[in-house]
Design a protein around this motif. Structure first.
Motif, PDB file in Angstrom:
ATOM      1  N   ASP A 371       0.682  -1.246   0.244  1.00  0.00           N
ATOM      2  CA  ASP A 371       0.373  -0.006  -0.334  1.00  0.00           C
ATOM      3  C   ASP A 371       0.995   1.454   0.009  1.00  0.00           C
ATOM      4  O   ASP A 371       1.681   1.146   1.335  1.00  0.00           O
ATOM      5  N   LEU A 372       0.487   1.812  -1.069  1.00  0.00           N
ATOM      6  CA  LEU A 372       1.544   2.913  -1.105  1.00  0.00           C
ATOM      7  C   LEU A 372       1.253   3.799  -2.008  1.00  0.00           C
ATOM      8  O   LEU A 372       0.183   4.233  -2.727  1.00  0.00           O
ATOM      9  N   VAL A 373       1.866   5.716  -1.521  1.00  0.00           N
ATOM     10  CA  VAL A 373       1.522   6.120  -2.405  1.00  0.00           C
ATOM     11  C   VAL A 373       2.280   7.081  -2.590  1.00  0.00           C
ATOM     12  O   VAL A 373       3.726   7.301  -2.157  1.00  0.00           O
ATOM     13  N   ILE A 374       2.800   7.418  -4.498  1.00  0.00           N
ATOM     14  CA  ILE A 374       3.803   7.920  -4.522  1.00  0.00           C
ATOM     15  C   ILE A 374       3.274   9.798  -4.947  1.00  0.00           C
ATOM     16  O   ILE A 374       2.278  10.395  -6.137  1.00  0.00           O
ATOM     17  N   VAL A 375       3.928  10.696  -4.485  1.00  0.00           N
ATOM     18  CA  VAL A 375       3.488  12.244  -4.176  1.00  0.00           C
ATOM     19  C   VAL A 375       4.539  12.974  -5.038  1.00  0.00           C
ATOM     20  O   VAL A 375       5.618  12.826  -4.670  1.00  0.00           O
ATOM     21  N   GLU A 376       4.022  14.146  -4.955  1.00  0.00           N
ATOM     22  CA  GLU A 376       4.527  15.243  -6.318  1.00  0.00           C
ATOM     23  C   GLU A 376       5.252  15.595  -4.276  1.00  0.00           C
ATOM     24  O   GLU A 376       4.966  15.738  -3.505  1.00  0.00           O
ATOM     25  N   ASP A 377       6.182  16.901  -4.495  1.00  0.00           N
ATOM     26  CA  ASP A 377       6.593  17.620  -4.006  1.00  0.00           C
ATOM     27  C   ASP A 377       6.118  18.326  -3.159  1.00  0.00           C
ATOM     28  O   ASP A 377       5.864  18.509  -1.311  1.00  0.00           O
ATOM     29  N   ASP A 378       4.199  18.812  -3.210  1.00  0.00           N
ATOM     30  CA  ASP A 378       3.139  19.418  -2.209  1.00  0.00           C
ATOM     31  C   ASP A 378       2.538  18.264  -1.710  1.00  0.00           C
ATOM     32  O   ASP A 378       1.798  18.381  -1.115  1.00  0.00           O
ATOM     33  N   LEU A 379       2.845  17.370  -1.804  1.00  0.00           N
ATOM     34  CA  LEU A 379       2.283  16.012  -1.622  1.00  0.00           C
ATOM     35  C   LEU A 379       0.805  15.574  -2.152  1.00  0.00           C
ATOM     36  O   LEU A 379       0.285  14.638  -2.070  1.00  0.00           O
ATOM     37  N   THR A 380       0.715  16.044  -3.236  1.00  0.00           N
ATOM     38  CA  THR A 380      -0.379  15.838  -3.884  1.00  0.00           C
ATOM     39  C   THR A 380       0.170  13.695  -4.546  1.00  0.00           C
ATOM     40  O   THR A 380       0.778  13.865  -5.606  1.00  0.00           O
ATOM     41  N   PRO A 381      -0.951  13.299  -4.974  1.00  0.00           N
ATOM     42  CA  PRO A 381      -1.066  11.789  -5.003  1.00  0.00           C
ATOM     43  C   PRO A 381      -0.376  11.778  -6.683  1.00  0.00           C
ATOM     44  O   PRO A 381      -1.044  12.815  -7.631  1.00  0.00           O
ATOM     45  N   TRP A 382      -0.052  11.111  -7.007  1.00  0.00           N
ATOM     46  CA  TRP A 382       0.298  10.489  -8.667  1.00  0.00           C
ATOM     47  C   TRP A 382      -0.185   9.682  -8.901  1.00  0.00           C
ATOM     48  O   TRP A 382      -0.436   9.375  -9.998  1.00  0.00           O
ATOM     49  N   ALA A 383       0.585   9.210  -7.862  1.00  0.00           N
ATOM     50  CA  ALA A 383      -0.469   7.354  -7.747  1.00  0.00           C
ATOM     51  C   ALA A 383      -0.117   6.236  -6.858  1.00  0.00           C
ATOM     52  O   ALA A 383       0.408   6.944  -5.782  1.00  0.00           O
ATOM     53  N   THR A 384      -1.266   5.733  -6.641  1.00  0.00           N
ATOM     54  CA  THR A 384      -1.336   4.856  -5.604  1.00  0.00           C
ATOM     55  C   THR A 384      -1.299   3.655  -5.892  1.00  0.00           C
ATOM     56  O   THR A 384      -1.639   3.034  -6.854  1.00  0.00           O
ATOM     57  N   LEU A 385      -0.671   2.681  -5.077  1.00  0.00           N
ATOM     58  CA  LEU A 385      -0.796   1.248  -5.099  1.00  0.00           C
ATOM     59  C   LEU A 385      -1.646   0.648  -3.722  1.00  0.00           C
ATOM     60  O   LEU A 385      -1.248   1.181  -2.368  1.00  0.00           O
ATOM     61  N   VAL A 386      -2.626  -0.210  -4.444  1.00  0.00           N
ATOM     62  CA  VAL A 386      -2.728  -0.580  -2.918  1.00  0.00           C
ATOM     63  C   VAL A 386      -2.730  -2.822  -3.359  1.00  0.00           C
ATOM     64  O   VAL A 386      -3.704  -2.681  -4.417  1.00  0.00           O
ATOM     65  N   ARG A 387      -2.244  -3.317  -2.282  1.00  0.00           N
ATOM     66  CA  ARG A 387      -2.464  -3.978  -2.333  1.00  0.00           C
ATOM     67  C   ARG A 387      -1.524  -4.634  -3.258  1.00  0.00           C
ATOM     68  O   ARG A 387      -1.802  -5.785  -4.138  1.00  0.00           O
ATOM     69  N   GLY A 388      -0.528  -3.506  -4.172  1.00  0.00           N
ATOM     70  CA  GLY A 388       0.353  -4.233  -4.969  1.00  0.00           C
ATOM     71  C   GLY A 388      -0.386  -3.584  -6.709  1.00  0.00           C
ATOM     72  O   GLY A 388       0.218  -3.926  -7.679  1.00  0.00           O
ATOM     73  N   GLU A 389      -1.403  -2.873  -6.423  1.00  0.00           N
ATOM     74  CA  GLU A 389      -2.094  -3.039  -8.318  1.00  0.00           C
ATOM     75  C   GLU A 389      -2.663  -1.353  -7.928  1.00  0.00           C
ATOM     76  O   GLU A 389      -2.170  -0.345  -6.596  1.00  0.00           O
ATOM     77  N   LEU A 390      -1.258  -1.468  -9.233  1.00  0.00           N
ATOM     78  CA  LEU A 390      -1.701   0.227  -8.918  1.00  0.00           C
ATOM     79  C   LEU A 390      -3.092   1.120  -9.471  1.00  0.00           C
ATOM     80  O   LEU A 390      -3.815   0.914 -10.453  1.00  0.00           O
ATOM     81  N   VAL A 391      -3.570   2.400  -9.186  1.00  0.00           N
ATOM     82  CA  VAL A 391      -4.108   3.453  -8.902  1.00  0.00           C
ATOM     83  C   VAL A 391      -4.152   4.471  -9.329  1.00  0.00           C
ATOM     84  O   VAL A 391      -3.524   5.925  -8.765  1.00  0.00           O
ATOM     85  N   GLN A 392      -4.505   5.267 -11.076  1.00  0.00           N
ATOM     86  CA  GLN A 392      -4.045   7.065 -10.940  1.00  0.00           C
ATOM     87  C   GLN A 392      -5.464   7.760 -10.837  1.00  0.00           C
ATOM     88  O   GLN A 392      -6.076   7.071 -10.998  1.00  0.00           O
ATOM     89  N   PRO A 393      -4.643   8.788 -10.618  1.00  0.00           N
ATOM     90  CA  PRO A 393      -5.522   9.685  -9.853  1.00  0.00           C
ATOM     91  C   PRO A 393      -7.391  10.291 -10.789  1.00  0.00           C
ATOM     92  O   PRO A 393      -6.284  10.148 -12.074  1.00  0.00           O
TER      93      PRO A 393
END
Length: 393
Positions: A371-393
């Motif tokens: 369960d991971l979130v990949i964020v920009e410098d302002d902490l805006t999500p760029w992408a999320t992984l939920v149990r290894g599955e990629l989710v785009q905003p």
């Protein structure tokens, strides 16, 4: 961005090209994800499907243990499978990977039915959606004088029959008022059922909180919201739940950091008083993601989106927030300058621990859920992984 293959595939997904927020702070490394879990954090990744995160920060997915809904839907409408799914998909796109579904006060039988329905969603996680890890009962054992957005008509003492009904469902968390008759016995019964007990929406004084803590209460629901404060009895100052919370030892506590519920000075006070025991929750409602003027309900209480927050129609009270957790962390970072590592501790690691999920959620470490979130410098999500599955905003 190319979506990865099924997370159950034997080929790992490798997140490279960014910084990884591990326990010691951000580090240049790759995260290896295999079969929905983090296999390792390494500078020498194996061969696999690569996702280059372009210099962004890879952080633990957010864990929100106090949220009522989003995107026009409420967890109280638990029989509406599409509505619950809409909430969980909406949150995943915003970096929130795990939630406790919060329910406003209602009749005990109604709450019991809703908990059972939500447990169906808990037991069958949806793909590419936030995981519903359990239910948070915010009531009905609350104080009418601190009802806020809860209907006073359904508030009650925690009598043995009502407590037995709800504790028998093993909710993940319950918020109650420690001064109500039978509260200490109720705390004991819920603790025995594996439920985290929190104090909130309460007129409690210091002795009430101490008695509940001795019975097993460990958490404090949204500081400054629904908490009694200092009073004078003649020349004597008598602390309320608020002051007792800030002075407490061993209790964890939450704040709603939407820039509406609490001004910066109060957020700073909470941080200085609670330190590593402080977390951030959204208290988001069906109004999150809806335009200004939209109306929604918390159980039987009608609320409206107004000036970026929820308000109770016809009352001088907030009706939850209309902001999801990732935006609260962004606010704290941009406006108050709180460090990124501390914010993800408040929004992921600590809430996971409070909810009893700290063995698999809230950290980037081998064996944890991916369960991971990949964020920009302002902490805006760029992408999320939920149990290894990629989710785009």
């Amino acid at each position: 961005m190319t979506l990865p293959n099924n997370p159950e595939s034997p080929a790992p997904l490798i997140l490279t090209g960014g910084r990884v927020l591990v326990e010691g702070g951000p580090t240049d490394a790759a995260v290896v994800v295999r079969e929905g879990r983090i296999a390792e954090v390494t500078t020498q990744p194996p061969t696999g499907q690569v996702l280059d995160v372009g210099g962004r920060l890879v952080a633990p997915g957010l864990v929100d243990i106090h949220i009522h809904g989003a995107a026009g839907h409420s967890f109280e409408q638990a029989e509406d499978d599409d509505g619950v799914a809409a909430i969980l998909h909406h949150l995943a796109g915003r970096g929130v990977t795990t939630v406790l579904a919060s329910l406003a006060s209602d009749e005990v039988d109604t709450l019991a039915g809703t908990v059972r329905a939500l447990h169906r969603h808990r037991d069958r996680p949806l793909p590419r959606a936030a995981e519903l890890a359990g239910v948070h009962l915010e009531g009905p054992f609350l104080a009418p004088a601190q009802a806020g957005a809860h209907s006073p008509a359904v508030l009650r003492d925690p009598d043995p029959e009502a407590v037995a009904t709800l504790a028998g469902l093993s909710p993940a968390m319950i918020t109650l008022a420690p001064e109500r008759t039978g509260a200490s016995s109720a705390v004991d019964r819920f603790i025995a059922a594996g439920t985290v007990v929190a104090a909130g929406h309460s007129e409690a004084r210091e002795d009430d909180l101490s008695a509940a803590q001795a019975a097993g209460l460990t958490h404090l629901t949204h500081l400054w919201s629904g908490q009694s404060a200092l009073v004078r009895e003649g020349p004597w100052r008598v602390p309320g739940l608020l002051e007792s919370s800030l002075a407490s030892t061993g209790l964890t506590a939450e704040v709603i950091a939407d820039g509406k519920h609490l001004p910066p000075a109060l957020l700073e006070i909470a941080r200085r008083c609670l330190g590593e025991r402080l977390i951030v929750v959204s208290d988001a409602t069906a109004g999150a993601g809806l335009p200004e003027g939209s109306r929604y309900a918390l159980a039987e209480v009608v609320c409206e989106v107004r000036d970026g927050v929820g308000v109770v129609l016809g009352a001088d009270a907030f009706g939850g927030s209309t902001t999801t957790l990732e935006a609260m962390l962004s606010y704290l970072h941009a406006e108050l300058g709180w460090p990124v590592a501390e914010l993800f501790a408040m929004g992921s690691t600590r809430p996971a621990q409070i909810a009893g999920l700290g063995g698999r959620k809230g950290r980037i470490a081998a064996g944890y859920d991916a369960d991971l979130v990949i964020v920009e410098d302002d902490l805006t999500p760029w992408a999320t992984l939920v149990r290894g599955e990629l989710v785009q905003p």
